[in-house]
Design a protein around this motif. Structure first.
Motif, PDB file in Angstrom:
ATOM      1  N   SER A  68       0.939  -1.367   0.184  1.00 27.09           N
ATOM      2  CA  SER A  68       0.033  -0.099  -0.035  1.00 27.09           C
ATOM      3  C   SER A  68       0.876   1.280  -0.052  1.00 27.09           C
ATOM      4  CB  SER A  68      -0.946   0.049   1.272  1.00 27.09           C
ATOM      5  OG  SER A  68      -1.589   1.131   1.298  1.00 27.09           O
ATOM      6  N   THR A  69       0.517   2.272  -0.576  1.00 27.81           N
ATOM      7  CA  THR A  69       1.059   3.573  -0.774  1.00 27.81           C
ATOM      8  C   THR A  69       0.131   4.627  -0.248  1.00 27.81           C
ATOM      9  OG1 THR A  69       2.478   3.110  -2.586  1.00 27.81           O
ATOM     10  CG2 THR A  69       2.215   5.252  -1.969  1.00 27.81           C
ATOM     11  N   ARG A  70      -0.952   4.834  -0.596  1.00 30.85           N
ATOM     12  CA  ARG A  70      -1.991   5.807  -0.276  1.00 30.85           C
ATOM     13  C   ARG A  70      -2.576   5.555   0.909  1.00 30.85           C
ATOM     14  NH1 ARG A  70      -0.707   5.863  -5.212  1.00 30.85           N
ATOM     15  NH2 ARG A  70      -1.197   3.594  -5.287  1.00 30.85           N
ATOM     16  N   THR A  71      -3.221   4.239   1.075  1.00 27.12           N
ATOM     17  CA  THR A  71      -3.832   4.182   2.242  1.00 27.12           C
ATOM     18  C   THR A  71      -3.043   4.015   3.495  1.00 27.12           C
ATOM     19  OG1 THR A  71      -5.519   2.374   1.089  1.00 27.12           O
ATOM     20  CG2 THR A  71      -5.554   2.438   3.489  1.00 27.12           C
ATOM     21  N   SER A  72      -1.726   3.440   3.487  1.00 27.09           N
ATOM     22  CA  SER A  72      -1.020   3.568   4.442  1.00 27.09           C
ATOM     23  C   SER A  72      -0.489   4.742   4.756  1.00 27.09           C
ATOM     24  CB  SER A  72       0.090   2.356   4.072  1.00 27.09           C
ATOM     25  OG  SER A  72       1.259   2.556   5.221  1.00 27.09           O
ATOM     26  N   CYS A  73      -0.170   5.659   3.750  1.00 25.87           N
ATOM     27  CA  CYS A  73       0.697   6.895   4.203  1.00 25.87           C
ATOM     28  C   CYS A  73      -0.313   7.943   4.480  1.00 25.87           C
ATOM     29  CB  CYS A  73       1.333   7.389   2.732  1.00 25.87           C
ATOM     30  SG  CYS A  73       2.942   6.411   2.556  1.00 25.87           S
ATOM     31  N   SER A  74      -1.608   7.845   4.138  1.00 30.50           N
ATOM     32  CA  SER A  74      -2.693   8.754   4.426  1.00 30.50           C
ATOM     33  C   SER A  74      -3.135   8.522   5.797  1.00 30.50           C
ATOM     34  CB  SER A  74      -3.683   8.751   3.538  1.00 30.50           C
ATOM     35  OG  SER A  74      -4.536   7.442   3.554  1.00 30.50           O
ATOM     36  N   PHE A  75      -3.143   7.380   6.290  1.00 28.86           N
ATOM     37  CA  PHE A  75      -3.436   7.013   7.791  1.00 28.86           C
ATOM     38  C   PHE A  75      -2.249   7.630   8.662  1.00 28.86           C
ATOM     39  CE2 PHE A  75      -7.075   3.659   7.223  1.00 28.86           C
ATOM     40  CZ  PHE A  75      -7.916   4.296   7.906  1.00 28.86           C
ATOM     41  N   GLN A  76      -1.092   7.302   8.208  1.00 34.32           N
ATOM     42  CA  GLN A  76      -0.061   7.761   8.995  1.00 34.32           C
ATOM     43  C   GLN A  76       0.078   9.495   9.180  1.00 34.32           C
ATOM     44  OE1 GLN A  76       3.995   5.985   8.251  1.00 34.32           O
ATOM     45  NE2 GLN A  76       2.906   4.592   6.843  1.00 34.32           N
ATOM     46  N   SER A  77      -0.319   9.989   7.795  1.00 34.59           N
ATOM     47  CA  SER A  77      -0.193  11.568   7.852  1.00 34.59           C
ATOM     48  C   SER A  77      -1.463  12.060   8.505  1.00 34.59           C
ATOM     49  CB  SER A  77      -0.443  11.956   6.282  1.00 34.59           C
ATOM     50  OG  SER A  77       0.851  11.449   5.649  1.00 34.59           O
ATOM     51  N   ALA A  78      -2.549  11.279   8.640  1.00 36.18           N
ATOM     52  CA  ALA A  78      -3.896  11.724   9.350  1.00 36.18           C
ATOM     53  C   ALA A  78      -3.404  11.704  10.857  1.00 36.18           C
ATOM     54  CB  ALA A  78      -5.020  10.729   9.008  1.00 36.18           C
ATOM     55  N   MET A  79      -2.886  10.535  11.346  1.00 32.16           N
ATOM     56  CA  MET A  79      -2.448  10.410  12.552  1.00 32.16           C
ATOM     57  C   MET A  79      -1.613  11.862  13.162  1.00 32.16           C
ATOM     58  SD  MET A  79      -3.640   8.856  15.332  1.00 32.16           S
ATOM     59  CE  MET A  79      -3.209   8.199  17.149  1.00 32.16           C
ATOM     60  N   LEU A  80      -0.615  11.914  12.432  1.00 34.02           N
ATOM     61  CA  LEU A  80       0.396  12.842  12.543  1.00 34.02           C
ATOM     62  C   LEU A  80      -0.194  14.265  12.775  1.00 34.02           C
ATOM     63  CD1 LEU A  80       3.391  11.448  10.596  1.00 34.02           C
ATOM     64  CD2 LEU A  80       3.317  11.452  12.993  1.00 34.02           C
ATOM     65  N   ARG A  81      -1.115  14.841  11.652  1.00 34.26           N
ATOM     66  CA  ARG A  81      -1.486  16.098  11.655  1.00 34.26           C
ATOM     67  C   ARG A  81      -2.396  16.415  12.696  1.00 34.26           C
ATOM     68  NH1 ARG A  81      -0.688  19.087   7.071  1.00 34.26           N
ATOM     69  NH2 ARG A  81       0.100  18.191   5.312  1.00 34.26           N
ATOM     70  N   LEU A  82      -2.869  15.184  13.376  1.00 32.87           N
ATOM     71  CA  LEU A  82      -3.805  15.586  14.525  1.00 32.87           C
ATOM     72  C   LEU A  82      -3.073  15.196  16.031  1.00 32.87           C
ATOM     73  CD1 LEU A  82      -6.914  13.833  13.410  1.00 32.87           C
ATOM     74  CD2 LEU A  82      -6.502  16.324  13.554  1.00 32.87           C
ATOM     75  N   GLY A  83      -1.468  15.333  15.667  1.00 30.77           N
ATOM     76  CA  GLY A  83      -0.836  15.415  16.888  1.00 30.77           C
ATOM     77  C   GLY A  83      -0.364  13.732  17.517  1.00 30.77           C
ATOM     78  N   GLY A  84      -0.847  12.816  17.076  1.00 28.88           N
ATOM     79  CA  GLY A  84      -0.687  11.458  17.302  1.00 28.88           C
ATOM     80  C   GLY A  84       0.685  11.009  16.897  1.00 28.88           C
ATOM     81  N   ARG A  85       1.110   9.680  16.919  1.00 32.55           N
ATOM     82  CA  ARG A  85       1.971   8.947  16.609  1.00 32.55           C
ATOM     83  C   ARG A  85       1.792   7.517  15.941  1.00 32.55           C
ATOM     84  NH1 ARG A  85       7.060  10.161  20.839  1.00 32.55           N
ATOM     85  NH2 ARG A  85       6.652  12.533  21.058  1.00 32.55           N
ATOM     86  N   VAL A  86       2.666   6.985  15.385  1.00 36.02           N
ATOM     87  CA  VAL A  86       2.370   5.864  14.589  1.00 36.02           C
ATOM     88  C   VAL A  86       3.622   4.911  14.759  1.00 36.02           C
ATOM     89  CG1 VAL A  86       1.848   4.872  12.324  1.00 36.02           C
ATOM     90  CG2 VAL A  86       1.277   7.365  12.782  1.00 36.02           C
ATOM     91  N   VAL A  87       3.079   3.609  14.945  1.00 37.63           N
ATOM     92  CA  VAL A  87       4.080   2.473  14.890  1.00 37.63           C
ATOM     93  C   VAL A  87       3.544   1.644  13.419  1.00 37.63           C
ATOM     94  CG1 VAL A  87       4.881   2.282  17.221  1.00 37.63           C
ATOM     95  CG2 VAL A  87       2.738   0.998  16.390  1.00 37.63           C
ATOM     96  N   CYS A  88       4.537   1.232  12.758  1.00 33.02           N
ATOM     97  CA  CYS A  88       4.101   0.542  11.450  1.00 33.02           C
ATOM     98  C   CYS A  88       4.632  -0.969  11.560  1.00 33.02           C
ATOM     99  CB  CYS A  88       4.930   0.864  10.209  1.00 33.02           C
ATOM    100  SG  CYS A  88       4.359   2.829  10.035  1.00 33.02           S
ATOM    101  N   ILE A  89       3.777  -1.861  10.931  1.00 30.36           N
ATOM    102  CA  ILE A  89       4.051  -3.266  10.766  1.00 30.36           C
ATOM    103  C   ILE A  89       3.631  -3.944   9.779  1.00 30.36           C
ATOM    104  CG2 ILE A  89       3.723  -5.470  12.084  1.00 30.36           C
ATOM    105  CD1 ILE A  89       2.508  -2.605  13.944  1.00 30.36           C
TER     106      ILE A  89
END
Length: 336
Positions: A68-89
């Protein structure tokens, strides 16, 4: 999917808090309207200030067992833009290689994260994962089954592109390409049907071997939505408002020769756009592999890159809702 989950996500934000999203069947018409409203709020916030910190100290587990490019990156960006953090597996760097079950993976990640996004090659995997989870699980695509967040962003894109022109109401939507394997078109057709928005018509155009599955058509028919099948693309787009293009999914074919027979069946190019309605938009969940020529990109009706960006706004809205941080917008006045 557990039938008890159907029609549970409504216009009341409290129905989203702590909830998993595994199918469009969970989303009521009023719930879809709420998603439109919150997604628009997120778009405004990003345009004006880039984001906010409503999800500060929240963590998203992004679990992708398919590319995935769009779905994965957009979820990551969404979380980061709202001040959260991301772990990827992913499958290559997790204990799945050691034989760990999906249930154990989900239970493990809940110790570290507040919400899990899951893409998995098996139909029903997200629904299964949600039965093990105490925290929200968001379906990012389960094989050829569903892709509910893509359907949400697709509906938001149509609503946004035709704002001031009735939104989705009274629109004719052509679904083109691999309708057999395309979880995006399966979910979009179902969500449009369930939305009960008046005057929506679906047209299907595909190679004979890749027609829309009968179970999807039956579900759509159950809501009274008009469905018509076409074999000629130029005929299908006449009078259409939306042309939703999908690639032929090579990875879903067991035999390469079967893929080769159908991969170039329908091409969207300048010639097609010359006969298409002036107000018709072109959408695509991407990636594209030749079914839309790059010459179309310069046409103002090409909405697929705007559609891609909308995915971030919609996923921001979804994360805020399921984590109980919808928050009425404050201090984001549109500049004159």
């Amino acid at each position: 999917m557990d039938p008890s989950l159907e029609d549970t996500l409504t216009s009341d934000p409290s129905t989203w808090v702590g909830s998993s999203l595994v199918s469009v069947r969970q989303i009521t018409p009023s719930g879809l309207r709420l998603m439109f409203d919150v997604s628009q709020e997120m778009k405004t916030i990003v345009r004006l200030v880039g984001g906010d910190d409503r999800l500060k100290h929240k963590i998203l587990a992004n679990v992708f067992y398919e590319a995935s490019t769009r779905t994965s990156c957009s979820f990551q960006s969404a979380m980061l833009r709202l001040g959260g953090r991301v772990v990827c597996i992913d499958q290559l760097n997790s204990s799945v290689k050691k034989g760990e079950t999906l249930g154990d993976t989900i239970r493990c990640l809940e110790n570290y994260a507040d919400v899990t996004v899951l893409r998995h090659p098996i139909i029903g995997s997200a629904a299964e994962a949600s039965t093990y989870a105490e925290k929200p699980v968001l379906n990012a695509g389960d094989g050829t089954g569903e892709h509910p967040t893509q359907a949400l962003l697709d509906c938001f894109t149509i609503q946004d592109e035709f704002s001031g022109k009735g939104g989705i109401s009274n629109k004719t939507v052509v679904l083109l390409g691999d309708l057999k394997h395309g979880r995006t078109v399966h979910s979009l057709a179902k969500l449009l049907a369930r939305s009960k928005i008046p005057g929506v018509t679906l047209r299907y155009c595909s190679p004979d071997s890749l027609r829309m599955p009968e179970d999807v058509k039956r579900e759509v028919a159950g809501y009274g939505l008009s469905q018509v099948e076409y074999v000629d693309l130029k005929e299908a787009v006449l009078g259409a408002d939306v042309l939703y293009v999908t690639r032929v999914q090579k990875e879903r074919f067991s035999r390469l020769d079967e893929y080769e027979k159908v991969k170039g069946s329908f091409i969207v190019d300048a010639d097609l756009m010359s006969v298409a309605p002036k107000g018709m938009i072109v959408m695509h969940p991407l990636p594209r592999v030749g079914e839309i020529k790059e010459e179309v990109d310069k046409d103002g009706r090409a909405a697929y890159f705007r559609q891609m960006e909308n995915g971030m706004f919609v996923r921001m809205a979804l994360l805020a809702l399921v984590l109980g941080r919808r928050c009425e917008p404050q201090g984001y006045q549109t500049k004159n």
